[in-house]
Every structure is written in C-alpha cells, then in structure tokens.
Design a protein around this motif. Sequence first.
Motif, short mmCIF file in Angstrom:
data_model
loop_
_atom_site.label_atom_id
_atom_site.label_comp_id
_atom_site.label_asym_id
_atom_site.label_seq_id
_atom_site.Cartn_x
_atom_site.Cartn_y
_atom_site.Cartn_z
N UNK A 347 0.79 -1.24 0.00
CA UNK A 347 0.00 0.00 0.00
C UNK A 347 0.81 1.28 0.00
N UNK A 348 2.11 1.18 -0.24
CA UNK A 348 2.95 2.38 -0.33
C UNK A 348 3.86 2.27 -1.55
N UNK A 349 4.37 3.43 -2.01
CA UNK A 349 5.36 3.39 -3.09
C UNK A 349 6.73 3.17 -2.45
N UNK A 350 7.51 2.26 -3.05
CA UNK A 350 8.84 1.98 -2.53
C UNK A 350 9.81 1.90 -3.71
N UNK A 415 1.55 11.67 -4.22
CA UNK A 415 2.36 10.44 -4.13
C UNK A 415 1.83 9.39 -3.17
N UNK A 416 0.67 9.65 -2.54
CA UNK A 416 0.09 8.62 -1.66
C UNK A 416 -0.66 7.58 -2.50
N UNK A 417 -0.49 6.31 -2.15
CA UNK A 417 -1.31 5.27 -2.78
C UNK A 417 -2.69 5.35 -2.13
N UNK A 418 -3.74 5.43 -2.95
CA UNK A 418 -5.11 5.59 -2.42
C UNK A 418 -5.99 4.46 -2.92
N UNK A 419 -7.11 4.27 -2.24
CA UNK A 419 -8.07 3.24 -2.65
C UNK A 419 -8.85 3.74 -3.88
#
Length: 477
Positions: A347-350, A415-419
């Motif tokens: 659930x995050x960008x890495x 840049x947040x991963x969202x639903x």
Amino acid sequence: MSAVSIDYSERIPNNVDLSSDRTLQRALEHWQPGFLDWWGDMGPDGSHNFDVYLRTAVSVDPQGWAQFGHVKMPDYRWGIFLNPKEEGRKVNFGEHKGEEAWQEVPGEHRANLRRIIVTQGDTEPASVEQQRHLGLTAPSLYDLRNLFQVNVEEGRHLWAMVYLLHRYFGRDGREEADALLERRSGDQDHPRILGAFNEKTPDWLSFYMFTYFTDRDGKFQLCALAESGFDPLARTTKFMLTEEAHHMFVGESGVSRVIQRTVDVMNQLKTDDVAKLRAAGVIDLPTLQRYLNFHFSVTIDLFGADESSNAAIFYNSGLKGRFEETKRDDDHRLQTASYKVLQELDGKLAEKEVPMLNALNEVLRDDYIKDSESGVGRWNRVIEKAGIPFRLKTPHKAFNRRIGALSGVRVAPDGRVVSEAEWLANVNDWLPSAEDRAYVASLMGRVTEPGKFANWIAPPVMGINKQPVNFEYVRFN
C-alpha cells in the motif's frame, strides 16, 4: 552546394544532394502527393487560402538558419535537412563504443532502427491531426500563426523520418512511409502508435499544455536519438531540435499568458472565488492545475515502461543514447550500473534497485521531469509577482499512470497510494472534469483583428521576428 545551405530549386528542397540519387528522388516524389493529400484532409481546418507569416529553414547553420515571410501553407516548402557530417564521429555508448559511427544501417540492428524511426515519425502527423480544428478558435492572429508554424514543422519532421525510411530501408521503408499517412489520431481502426497522440486537443489551454509537456517529450526523445551511432539519424534529429525549441516556447509562453490574465483579473476583482472568476471569463488557477496534472501524467507515460528490455537493447546496440550522453561521467556501457525505480509495496510506493540498462526509460523520464519543473517554476513567478498565494506543481510521477509497473496503482498527486473509492471521490479535483472542459470550451472564440486578444489570455511581451504584436500575422483571403 555545401551541406549547410538548402537547395530550393528542387521539387523537394534538401541539403542531401537528392538529385544525385535518381531512384531515391523518384520514390520520394512519388510519396509527396500522398503527403499533400494528407495535409489537405488532416492539416489545419479551413486554412488553405490564408497567407501565414512563417519561418522556413534556409540553412542548417545555427546563426541564420531561417527566413520569415507570408506563405500559403499548402505551398510551404517541406524538405529534407540534415546537420553537416562530423568527420571522425564515433559511437559513444554501448557495446560498439569507440567504433566509427555508421553511415549505413548495420544488418543486425535494422528492425530496431526501423521501429525507432517509425515511432518517432508517427508522432509528427499525429499532433497535426490532434490540432487541426484549433485554428477555428484562435485567441489572436499571433497565436493562430504560432499554431500554423508548429503544424508545418511537424509536417517537416515527418519528412525527416520518411527520408531515412526511403533512403536506408528499401521496400520495407517505403511501406512504413506510406503507413505513416494511413494511420489517424484517435481512429478506432488505425490509431497512432503512442497513446498520448490519440488524445483529443480540444481547446487552446490543452494546446499550450501539449506543446509545453508533450513537445518536451519530443525534445528528450530527439536528444536521445541525436546520440545515435547511426549517423544519418543523429544528424537529422539534431536539426529537428532547432525547430522543436519554438514548439515548447509556444506552450510555455501560452500558459504564462493565461496565468497573467487570470491573476490580473483576480487582483482587479480582489477574489480567488472560482465562480466569480469564471463569470469574468478567465481560467481559474485550480483548473489550470488540473490541466497540468492531466498533460504531465499522459506525457510521462510516453517514456514507456519503468523496466524495459527494449531500452537496454537500443542502448547496448548504440541506437539510442541517454539525454546528453557524452556529458555524463561514467563508462557509457552501464553493464554494472543500477538505478532506482518505483513499485507498490504493502500500500505504499517503494524504491527498488534494478540494472540501469533496463531502467533507461526511467532515466530519461527523470531527466524530463526535472526539465518540466523548471518551466512550472517560471509560471509560478508570474503568480508570485501578482502577490497571490497559489503555486502550480507537477504531480508525483506515479500519478494517473497507464503504462509500466505503476499502471494498476491509484496514486494521488502528492504520491500517496489511495483506494479506488478515494480516487473516485477526488478525481474531479485532480484531473479536468467534464464541467471544466465545457467551461474552457465555452471561452474559445476566434479573434481575428490584428493586436486584439481573447479575454482569457494576455498579449505576449513581444511579437515574432521583431514584428509588432499587432502585425498581420495571418491574412485571410
């Protein structure tokens, strides 16, 4: 005739001594009527009789390469111009580094080179097709002329690639050159090759954003090809870059003038209320931000997947370098180098390290993003100077992606991963809504009096080629 000057006595103006190769000359003269038919069908709508103040290349010498004058667009002298040959030029990267640059196509790289040239060539007529109705809603004669200048030069860039196909690829090349005139932007059955070139350019704000962001992609792709070990491609793209600079200027100055007009009205009315600004007939800054988000994200997809074996092959083979390859301080082989690309993890960008050869699309994309941001900074100075506390910014590079590892991930501009639910709830704040597009479309009306400008855009600071702003850049006959 020197390679610098251009022979305009020929049916196809050129500086490649075309008349000494009768077979090639005949093949290109055979292709020319199809090009003119395509221009008649898909070039700027209703413009055939206008006299337009255009610049025409007269030489490839950077000091005095163009002349200006009123020309009817169908009479514009499209031609074939290459930068002069650099004696002793070498391949500067990949496994052939240090070898003599190729004057003919190496057999083992033939298919890949053809693909690179066709893909570049396909973008040129596509953008003319995308922009063909814009002349009907031009905000001034100055802007109408700039649109037409961009259009004729995209047409010339098509000629540049078609020459390479005809000259170096035999029958395959001739068939590919014909196919470049058969595809159509946005056509269901015969679309253009790259996604961004099938999008509509429905209004002038889209046009300015397109010429700022998408023509800048063109700059970076052409810079990478100008490094090519295949010398005729490098020489062709170097001259195309001279012309491309104007297209980005049209975009950057166009958006700048839209912002200038908006902030002037904000200060006159002492408001940042969107409804009041729209009632006054200008484009509010949040709408500008949404258009920016859309065009930026669509354009960064043009660089391709984050990890690409094709990019590695093109580099290794010496076909396509990096931006400013020869200025980089490394071994130009990259066999042991790595580069960070993004992935979604829990659930995050890495970031993850991958071999640099496979990440060359990402390297070019990151160079492009830096370059794009500097122009956005210049737009912000216009807002700052007006004393308004609003700043435009480029969205995160994972936002709204359709290609590569991030295409299945919903990412907000920050840049947040969202639903999916959060994306749907906010998408009209992040990308132009149907209502935004309808509002911008409602402002579009043609202004044809010299020196007059539509209400939603400020005049430029100066005219073209030392002409006054109220010069008759286009004469309607």
